[in-house]
Enzyme design. Structure first.
Site, PDB file in Angstrom:
ATOM      1  N   ARG A 152      -7.323  -0.308  -7.175  1.00 10.27           N
ATOM      2  CA  ARG A 152      -7.603   0.801  -6.243  1.00 10.27           C
ATOM      3  C   ARG A 152      -7.726   2.081  -7.069  1.00 10.27           C
ATOM      4  O   ARG A 152      -6.914   2.319  -7.961  1.00 10.27           O
ATOM      5  CB  ARG A 152      -6.492   0.928  -5.193  1.00 10.27           C
ATOM      6  CG  ARG A 152      -6.373  -0.310  -4.312  1.00 10.27           C
ATOM      7  CD  ARG A 152      -5.515  -0.064  -3.096  1.00 10.27           C
ATOM      8  NE  ARG A 152      -6.183   0.792  -2.140  1.00 10.27           N
ATOM      9  CZ  ARG A 152      -5.578   1.323  -1.069  1.00 10.27           C
ATOM     10  NH1 ARG A 152      -4.305   1.085  -0.845  1.00 10.27           N
ATOM     11  NH2 ARG A 152      -6.246   2.090  -0.225  1.00 10.27           N
TER      12      ARG A 152
ATOM     13  N   ASN B  38      -5.397  12.313   0.374  1.00 16.93           N
ATOM     14  CA  ASN B  38      -4.476  11.511   1.182  1.00 16.93           C
ATOM     15  C   ASN B  38      -5.325  10.709   2.164  1.00 16.93           C
ATOM     16  O   ASN B  38      -6.558  10.860   2.214  1.00 16.93           O
ATOM     17  CB  ASN B  38      -3.484  12.412   1.924  1.00 16.93           C
ATOM     18  CG  ASN B  38      -2.316  11.631   2.498  1.00 16.93           C
ATOM     19  OD1 ASN B  38      -1.697  10.826   1.794  1.00 16.93           O
ATOM     20  ND2 ASN B  38      -2.007  11.828   3.770  1.00 16.93           N
ATOM     21  N   LYS B  39      -4.688   9.852   2.909  1.00 20.37           N
ATOM     22  CA  LYS B  39      -5.388   8.965   3.844  1.00 20.37           C
ATOM     23  C   LYS B  39      -6.427   9.724   4.660  1.00 20.37           C
ATOM     24  O   LYS B  39      -6.182  10.841   5.099  1.00 20.37           O
ATOM     25  CB  LYS B  39      -4.346   8.305   4.748  1.00 20.37           C
ATOM     26  CG  LYS B  39      -4.847   7.330   5.770  1.00 20.37           C
ATOM     27  CD  LYS B  39      -5.782   6.283   5.236  1.00 20.37           C
ATOM     28  CE  LYS B  39      -5.188   5.405   4.180  1.00 20.37           C
ATOM     29  NZ  LYS B  39      -6.204   4.514   3.547  1.00 20.37           N
TER      30      LYS B  39
ATOM     31  N   ASP C 297      -1.806  10.952  -2.228  1.00 17.69           N
ATOM     32  CA  ASP C 297      -2.147   9.870  -3.161  1.00 17.69           C
ATOM     33  C   ASP C 297      -2.472  10.400  -4.548  1.00 17.69           C
ATOM     34  O   ASP C 297      -2.272   9.697  -5.552  1.00 17.69           O
ATOM     35  CB  ASP C 297      -3.312   9.056  -2.606  1.00 17.69           C
ATOM     36  CG  ASP C 297      -2.861   8.296  -1.366  1.00 17.69           C
ATOM     37  OD1 ASP C 297      -2.981   8.853  -0.264  1.00 17.69           O
ATOM     38  OD2 ASP C 297      -2.333   7.184  -1.511  1.00 17.69           O
TER      39      ASP C 297
ATOM     40  N   GLN D 105      -2.054   2.501   9.965  1.00 16.25           N
ATOM     41  CA  GLN D 105      -0.753   2.641   9.288  1.00 16.25           C
ATOM     42  C   GLN D 105       0.268   3.382  10.145  1.00 16.25           C
ATOM     43  O   GLN D 105       1.461   3.348   9.865  1.00 16.25           O
ATOM     44  CB  GLN D 105      -0.911   3.359   7.935  1.00 16.25           C
ATOM     45  CG  GLN D 105      -1.565   2.522   6.864  1.00 16.25           C
ATOM     46  CD  GLN D 105      -3.059   2.786   6.781  1.00 16.25           C
ATOM     47  OE1 GLN D 105      -3.690   3.127   7.772  1.00 16.25           O
ATOM     48  NE2 GLN D 105      -3.633   2.628   5.608  1.00 16.25           N
TER      49      GLN D 105
ATOM     50  N   ARG E 128       0.851  -1.180   0.000  1.00 21.14           N
ATOM     51  CA  ARG E 128       0.000   0.000   0.000  1.00 21.14           C
ATOM     52  C   ARG E 128       0.892   1.236   0.000  1.00 21.14           C
ATOM     53  O   ARG E 128       2.095   1.141   0.224  1.00 21.14           O
ATOM     54  CB  ARG E 128      -0.955  -0.020   1.192  1.00 21.14           C
ATOM     55  CG  ARG E 128      -0.298  -0.563   2.455  1.00 21.14           C
ATOM     56  CD  ARG E 128      -0.728   0.133   3.667  1.00 21.14           C
ATOM     57  NE  ARG E 128      -0.471   1.555   3.563  1.00 21.14           N
ATOM     58  CZ  ARG E 128       0.720   2.104   3.731  1.00 21.14           C
ATOM     59  NH1 ARG E 128       1.789   1.390   4.006  1.00 21.14           N
ATOM     60  NH2 ARG E 128       0.871   3.418   3.630  1.00 21.14           N
ATOM     61  N   GLY E 129       0.253   2.397  -0.265  1.00 23.38           N
ATOM     62  CA  GLY E 129       1.032   3.616  -0.416  1.00 23.38           C
ATOM     63  C   GLY E 129       1.216   3.861  -1.900  1.00 23.38           C
ATOM     64  O   GLY E 129       1.601   2.950  -2.644  1.00 23.38           O
ATOM     65  N   ALA E 130       0.932   5.098  -2.323  1.00 26.71           N
ATOM     66  CA  ALA E 130       0.847   5.377  -3.767  1.00 26.71           C
ATOM     67  C   ALA E 130       2.089   4.942  -4.571  1.00 26.71           C
ATOM     68  O   ALA E 130       1.970   4.159  -5.521  1.00 26.71           O
ATOM     69  CB  ALA E 130       0.526   6.851  -3.973  1.00 26.71           C
TER      70      ALA E 130
HETATM   71  O1  MRU Z   1      -4.679   3.233   1.805  1.00 31.34           O
HETATM   72  P1  MRU Z   1      -3.185   3.323   1.820  1.00 31.34           P
HETATM   73  O2  MRU Z   1      -2.524   2.856   3.051  1.00 31.34           O
HETATM   74  O3  MRU Z   1      -2.595   2.767   0.543  1.00 31.34           O
HETATM   75  O4  MRU Z   1      -2.966   4.879   1.827  1.00 31.34           O
HETATM   76  C1  MRU Z   1      -2.105   5.514   1.057  1.00 31.34           C
HETATM   77  C2  MRU Z   1      -1.033   6.054   1.863  1.00 31.34           C
HETATM   78  O5  MRU Z   1      -0.076   5.365   2.142  1.00 31.34           O
HETATM   79  C3  MRU Z   1      -1.121   7.396   2.399  1.00 31.34           C
HETATM   80  O6  MRU Z   1      -2.248   8.090   2.083  1.00 31.34           O
HETATM   81  C4  MRU Z   1       0.165   8.149   2.221  1.00 31.34           C
HETATM   82  O7  MRU Z   1       0.158   9.204   3.093  1.00 31.34           O
HETATM   83  C5  MRU Z   1       0.424   8.592   0.812  1.00 31.34           C
HETATM   84  S1  MRU Z   1       1.338   7.451  -0.126  1.00 31.34           S
HETATM   85  C6  MRU Z   1       2.995   7.683   0.359  1.00 31.34           C
END
Ligand code: MRU
Length: 321
Positions: A82, A230-231, A220, A180, A51-53
């Site tokens: 996603r 973002n999250k 993201d 996270q 996970r994470g962009a």
């Molecule tokens: O749903 P996730 O855990 O894939 O969320 C994405 C992220 O990791 C965060 O939003 C993050 O801050 C940006 S990606 C480095």
């Protein structure tokens, strides 16, 4: 990133298979998930093994290698995993272009991954320029090496500042529902960077009490006007930061910027399963009848952003503190 003193990446390609640190098992167990075909890779992205962009983008380029015999099908299945992170679509388009130009799929994928790691390192170096010795920094979600293959985005700035000997303290939001913040905790613990995890609800308390000097998050997807997804929970942190005159920075590589959309209203927000709220560590914490809503991201308007830390430079924004 260091794990028990050794260098690791969040994912890598080995003997025709994609290997990924299984982030669902962290911080308790370090297990490796193997994707042998594109379906496995799509599963890994959808179910948040990875996970994470930027890390999703990196997984996708290897997914394209695994499914190279039917690129159209492969791109389609990966695109459906996603919806919010721009990097996923950026990475798939990159691979389609390279394959069209007759390049070797694995070479192209490896180049993509080396490139994103270098970009993250440069984000860290740029971010370090605005981090002062003694600062207390709040971050949300995990924008570390796990989320980007190595270094991180928001956490890259913190890693480099620490490497340069600056004494900093990091507050890591717990980040319900998937926690996270515990991944951030795990990474910071390995690097011996002083920090504490706080409940998401506690960020305002610390900001108001003068215990946070700066907020740095990842992103993201960033629209042309600077609004960014973002999250979930990022938006409220940005609003409270502005209220308390605390600079709010977004750290992200160019692959997260979506030049095809004008503003944040055009960003598709993923809603995820009820289970993410109702079950923690395989323990059910809500009755069966409890209905939930579970958006995985929110959009923060650009007016709350002090600047964007990219691999090229820091783009200062509009906010008047
Ligand atoms: O749903 P996730 O855990 O894939 O969320 C994405 C992220 O990791 C965060 O939003 C993050 O801050 C940006 S990606 C480095």
């Amino acid at each position: 990133m260091k794990i028990k003193g050794k260098q690791w990446r969040a994912l890598w390609f080995e003997n025709g298979e994609l290997k990924l640190i299984d982030q669902r098992k962290l911080p308790y167990n370090l297990e490796i998930f193997t994707a042998k075909n594109v379906e496995d890779c799509a599963f890994a992205i959808k179910e948040m093994v990875v996970r994470g962009a930027p890390a999703i983008g990196a997984a996708a380029v290897y997914g394209m290698v695994l499914g190279k015999d039917n690129i159209k099908y492969t791109a389609e299945i990966l695109r459906k995993t996603r919806p919010t992170a721009n990097d996923l679509f950026f990475a798939i388009d990159y691979m389609i272009e390279k394959i069209k130009n007759g390049e070797n799929e694995l070479n192209a994928a490896n180049e993509y991954v080396e490139d994103i790691i270098n970009r993250c390192r440069r984000i860290g170096e740029n971010g370090d320029k605005i981090i002062k010795d003694g600062m207390k920094i709040l971050t949300h979600c995990n924008a570390g090496a796990l989320a980007t293959v190595d270094y991180g985005t928001a956490l890259a700035t913190i890693r480099i500042a620490h490497e340069k000997g600056k004494k900093i303290f990091v507050y890591a939001d717990e980040t319900r529902p998937r926690l996270q913040g515990l991944l951030t905790d795990w990474e910071l613990e390995e690097e011996k960077i002083p920090h504490a995890v706080i409940a998401d609800n506690a960020a305002g308390y610390f900001m108001k009490n003068g215990e946070i000097d700066m907020v740095i998050t990842g992103a993201d997807r960033i629209a042309k006007n600077g609004d960014f997804a973002n999250k979930i929970g990022t938006y409220e942190k940005a609003v409270i930061a502005k209220e308390n005159n605390i600079p709010f920075y977004v750290a992200a590589p160019i692959s997260t910027f979506d030049k095809s959309i004008e503003d944040g209203s055009q960003i598709k927000i993923e809603e995820r399963d009820r289970k993410e709220l109702a079950v923690i560590n395989e323990k059910t914490i809500m009755p069966e009848w409890t209905k939930v809503r579970n958006p995985a991201f929110d959009v923060t308007p650009s007016k709350y952003v002090t600047g964007y830390i990219t691999e090229e430079k820091i783009i200062e924004k509009l906010i008047e503190l």
